[in-house]
Structure formats: structure tokens, C-alpha cells
Design a protein around this motif. Structure first.
Motif, PDB file in Angstrom:
ATOM      1  N   GLU A 122      23.167 123.935 -19.900  1.00 31.16           N
ATOM      2  CA  GLU A 122      22.354 125.158 -19.947  1.00 31.16           C
ATOM      3  C   GLU A 122      22.371 125.802 -21.328  1.00 31.16           C
ATOM      4  OE1 GLU A 122      23.512 127.813 -16.841  1.00 31.16           O
ATOM      5  OE2 GLU A 122      22.978 126.406 -15.239  1.00 31.16           O
ATOM      6  N   LEU A 123      23.407 125.523 -22.105  1.00 30.02           N
ATOM      7  CA  LEU A 123      23.486 126.078 -23.460  1.00 30.02           C
ATOM      8  C   LEU A 123      22.418 125.476 -24.373  1.00 30.02           C
ATOM      9  CD1 LEU A 123      25.264 128.031 -25.157  1.00 30.02           C
ATOM     10  CD2 LEU A 123      26.592 126.032 -25.870  1.00 30.02           C
ATOM     11  N   LEU A 124      21.815 124.371 -23.956  1.00 31.30           N
ATOM     12  CA  LEU A 124      20.813 123.683 -24.765  1.00 31.30           C
ATOM     13  C   LEU A 124      19.390 124.183 -24.490  1.00 31.30           C
ATOM     14  CD1 LEU A 124      22.158 120.016 -24.328  1.00 31.30           C
ATOM     15  CD2 LEU A 124      22.873 121.760 -25.982  1.00 31.30           C
ATOM     16  N   PHE A 154      18.014 129.716 -26.256  1.00 25.86           N
ATOM     17  CA  PHE A 154      19.219 129.920 -27.060  1.00 25.86           C
ATOM     18  C   PHE A 154      19.045 129.472 -28.515  1.00 25.86           C
ATOM     19  CE2 PHE A 154      21.190 129.812 -22.794  1.00 25.86           C
ATOM     20  CZ  PHE A 154      21.850 131.023 -22.859  1.00 25.86           C
ATOM     21  N   GLU A 155      17.818 129.132 -28.892  1.00 25.05           N
ATOM     22  CA  GLU A 155      17.598 128.655 -30.261  1.00 25.05           C
ATOM     23  C   GLU A 155      18.105 129.674 -31.284  1.00 25.05           C
ATOM     24  OE1 GLU A 155      13.982 127.054 -33.162  1.00 25.05           O
ATOM     25  OE2 GLU A 155      13.783 126.963 -30.977  1.00 25.05           O
ATOM     26  N   THR A 189      19.950 125.038 -31.235  1.00 24.94           N
ATOM     27  CA  THR A 189      20.481 126.287 -30.670  1.00 24.94           C
ATOM     28  C   THR A 189      21.533 126.932 -31.576  1.00 24.94           C
ATOM     29  OG1 THR A 189      22.233 125.175 -29.399  1.00 24.94           O
ATOM     30  CG2 THR A 189      20.117 125.482 -28.296  1.00 24.94           C
ATOM     31  N   VAL A 190      22.232 126.120 -32.363  1.00 27.29           N
ATOM     32  CA  VAL A 190      23.328 126.660 -33.182  1.00 27.29           C
ATOM     33  C   VAL A 190      22.797 127.353 -34.432  1.00 27.29           C
ATOM     34  CG1 VAL A 190      25.299 126.027 -34.656  1.00 27.29           C
ATOM     35  CG2 VAL A 190      25.086 125.067 -32.352  1.00 27.29           C
ATOM     36  N   LYS A 191      23.270 128.568 -34.638  1.00 26.88           N
ATOM     37  CA  LYS A 191      22.936 129.320 -35.851  1.00 26.88           C
ATOM     38  C   LYS A 191      24.086 129.279 -36.849  1.00 26.88           C
ATOM     39  CE  LYS A 191      21.316 133.809 -37.529  1.00 26.88           C
ATOM     40  NZ  LYS A 191      20.872 135.175 -37.148  1.00 26.88           N
ATOM     41  N   GLU A 244      20.753 117.503 -39.189  1.00 20.49           N
ATOM     42  CA  GLU A 244      19.312 117.367 -39.443  1.00 20.49           C
ATOM     43  C   GLU A 244      18.511 118.276 -38.504  1.00 20.49           C
ATOM     44  OE1 GLU A 244      17.547 115.231 -41.821  1.00 20.49           O
ATOM     45  OE2 GLU A 244      19.554 115.571 -42.617  1.00 20.49           O
ATOM     46  N   SER A 245      18.909 118.310 -37.248  1.00 18.74           N
ATOM     47  CA  SER A 245      18.231 119.178 -36.276  1.00 18.74           C
ATOM     48  C   SER A 245      18.508 120.655 -36.584  1.00 18.74           C
ATOM     49  CB  SER A 245      18.689 118.819 -34.867  1.00 18.74           C
ATOM     50  OG  SER A 245      18.096 119.657 -33.910  1.00 18.74           O
ATOM     51  N   HIS A 246      19.752 120.939 -36.936  1.00 19.10           N
ATOM     52  CA  HIS A 246      20.167 122.301 -37.266  1.00 19.10           C
ATOM     53  C   HIS A 246      19.348 122.862 -38.418  1.00 19.10           C
ATOM     54  CE1 HIS A 246      22.846 125.694 -37.833  1.00 19.10           C
ATOM     55  NE2 HIS A 246      23.174 125.300 -39.042  1.00 19.10           N
TER      56      HIS A 246
END
Length: 327
Positions: free
Chosen positions: A148-150, A154-155, A190-192, A321-323
Motif C-alpha cells: 500500500e505504500l507504493l 504517496f508520490e 514515492t520516496v522523497k 533512476e525512478s526516484h
């Protein structure tokens, strides 16, 4: 590693930060109780793993013979001791043994965390949970599972452990096992922030602009938070991510260092770990975790069937790369 020659080292312990001081004090008391004779000297280092882990992992990858390795080594995480080259050169040749008794703490009965092949000694776990900042979360529903965190909502609202271009290997491996490469790409979006958990603790519930809505941090760090009014600690329904605290014990030192091994597998150390909110496998430890809490361990088969070192590097690159928005 200072001036001590690793080749002649009996014990190297790179411990999670809350264990360093209490373990060092208890171990020195153990030595003073007559464990070592006047004619013998124990060469050992006890350090916080944050100081030495990265450089030591690189050194492990360069080992060419068993004599280069300390008789007893304690480290955290899925590190170089789990990599294919080390496993093939040393583990699979039978140099190490599981020094912990077959009976483990009851909370681990169904976890599969104990090495069934008897090579790795898992003495305790660093468990990763989620901390939700309710103000930063706003109308977004709290995640209850790692999947669910994905979710898209949550971006750029999540913080995980990271430093420069290296991010938490146990988080990446767990997400990959559950959700594949697509899951790693989603996690990257999702990770900042890639932060040390102490930074997450300061920001959680602070009300500051840019505070992450969800932080993935070790459970023991949640006990240090001051701003608890607006935060929610979430032990995921699919289990806290497991980062093992591993002891590699050479069979050749079984008798010579028996009393040292007994200390690191004994009740005293078990209680120190449990008291620091690092669940101990010692059967007598009074572990402090929520009732009914479970553990999300990637599993021994997952490790043994893969080149874990290469996989971690690959997942890290995909995540970055996604981040950065390049996928």
C-alpha cells in the motif's frame, strides 16, 4: 579499523547504535569475571556499525582466505557475508556454524529466520516499521501493508534510510520479493528523502513544511520521538521488515572462544537487545513488540538462490533512476 590487525582479531562486533555502549560494558564485565586467563589476550573491537559497516563490507568482498576473517564477526543487515562470492568461498565450505541453541524465542516460531543449514547465527533483528505523520498525510489513507505504500497518492511523500546513492537494502529486497521490479520503480517514485532515521524522528509530527507523510525507520527509533501527538506508528500487517544482526562464528574457534560465544548467545545479551527494542532470538528474552506482530523476512531460499550482492546493486540503480524521474 585502527591499528589492530584484522588477521589476528578474535572478535569484531559492528553493532546497531543502541547496542554499542551497553554491550561493550557487559562484555568487559564478562571478561573481568575471569573469562580470559592472565596469560591470554583477547583481541577485539566493538563499534557502532554506522561508523565502520560500509568500509568493512568492502573489505569482506576482498577476503581470499579464512585466516583473514576474525574468529567471530557480528554485523547488521544483508551485507557482504550474504553475497554469492563469500557464500561460495567460505560458507558453503563449512567454515562457520550456528552457535545459537535450536530453541528460539517463541515470537519467531513461524518466522523462518533461523538458518536451517546451520551456518549463520542470527542473534537479534532490527525491524523496520512505518511512521505516519497525520498532518502531512492529510486525507490520504494510512498504509497498512508495504504494498500500500507504493500507491500513487504517496508520490514524493515517503522517507527511507539512504545515504548519497545507497538506499536501505532490506527495504529494496523486501519490496522486490513482494512486487518485483515494478515495485522498486513505484517505491522510487514515492520516496522523497533518503535520510538517516534520526532525521526522520526530528521531522515526524513536527508540523514543518516538507515533512514526509510516511517514514520507514527502525522500530527502536520510534521510541525516541518527541512529537508523538500527530504521528502513528504502523507495524505493517504483512510484518515489519527484518534486518538481521548476524554473528559469523568459525568452527575452528568453538572451543577456544566458547565463553565469548556463550556471552553473545546468552540471556544477558538477549535482554540487552530486547531492552533496546531489537527483538532477540534468545528463548528467554522479554522482547518488546506489539502483541500479534509479525516479521517480513526475505527468507533463506531467496538469499541462497540469488547473487544477493549484484541484486542489491541492480535494485538500487533502478530505484535511483525512478526516484530521479528517469523511468
Amino acid at each position: 579499523m585502527g591499528d589492530i590487525n584484522l588477521k589476528n582479531l578474535d572478535l569484531l562486533a559492528l553493532l546497531p547504535c543502541p547496542l554499542k555502549v551497553p554491550v561493550e560494558i557487559a562484555f568487559e564485565n564478562h571478561l573481568h569475571d575471569g573469562v580470559c586467563s592472565e596469560n591470554s589476550v583477547l583481541n577485539y573491537i566493538i563499534e557502532g556499525n554506522a561508523n565502520k559497516q560500509i568500509s568493512y563490507n568492502q573489505q569482506v568482498e576482498e577476503y581470499t582466505d579464512i585466516e583473514s576473517i576474525p574468529d567471530i564477526t557480528i554485523t547488521s543487515g544483508i551485507n557482504s557475508f550474504y553475497y554469492k562470492s563469500f557464500r561460495e568461498n567460505f560458507v558453503e565450505k563449512g567454515y562457520f556454524y550456528d552457535a545459537l541453541s535450536p530453541r528460539v524465542n517463541s515470537i519467531f516460531s513461524d518466522s523462518g529466520i533461523k538458518d536451517s543449514e546451520g551456518n549463520y547465527t542470527i542473534i537479534a533483528l532490527n525491524t523496520l516499521v512505518m511512521v505516519a505523520d497525520m498532518k502531512a498525510l492529510g486525507d490520504i489513507k494510512c498504509p497498512c501493508t508495504w504494498k500500500e505504500l507504493l500507491r500513487p497518492e504517496f508520490e514524493k511523500k515517503v522517507a527511507i534510510r539512504g545515504y548519497n546513492d545507497s538506499f536501505c537494502e532490506t527495504t529494496l529486497l523486501t519490496i522486490f520479493k513482494q512486487c518485483g521490479y515494478e515495485g522498486i520503480e513505484k517505491l522510487g517514485r514515492t520516496v522523497k528523502y533518503g535520510w538517516h532515521p534520526s532525521q526522520m524522528v526530528k521531522m515526524a509530527g513536527s508540523g514543518r513544511n516538507g515533512a514526509p507523510a510516511v517514514s520507514v525507520m527502525p522500530y527502536f527509533f520510534t521510541k525516541t520521538m518527541q512529537n508523538k501527538k500527530d504521528v502513528k506508528i504502523i507495524w505493517p500487517e504483512d510484518g515489519a521488515i527484518v534486518s538481521p544482526i548476524t554473528m559469523m562464528v568459525k568452527k575452528s574457534c568453538r572451543e577456544k572462544l566458547a565463553k565469548i560465544i556463550d556471552f553473545f548467545t546468552g540471556d544477558k545479551l538477549g535482554e540487552i537487545c530486547a531492552g533496546a527494542f531489537l527483538p532477540s532470538l534468545n528463548p528467554e528474552a522479554s522482547n518488546k513488540i506489539p502483541k500479534g506482530a509479525t516479521f517480513n523476512w526475505i527468507g533463506w531460499d531467496f538469499i541462497k538462490e540469488r547473487d544477493i550482492g549484484s541484486l542489491i546493486k541492480e535494485l538500487n540503480n533502478i530505484f535511483i533512476e525512478s526516484h530521479r524521474g528517469k523511468l
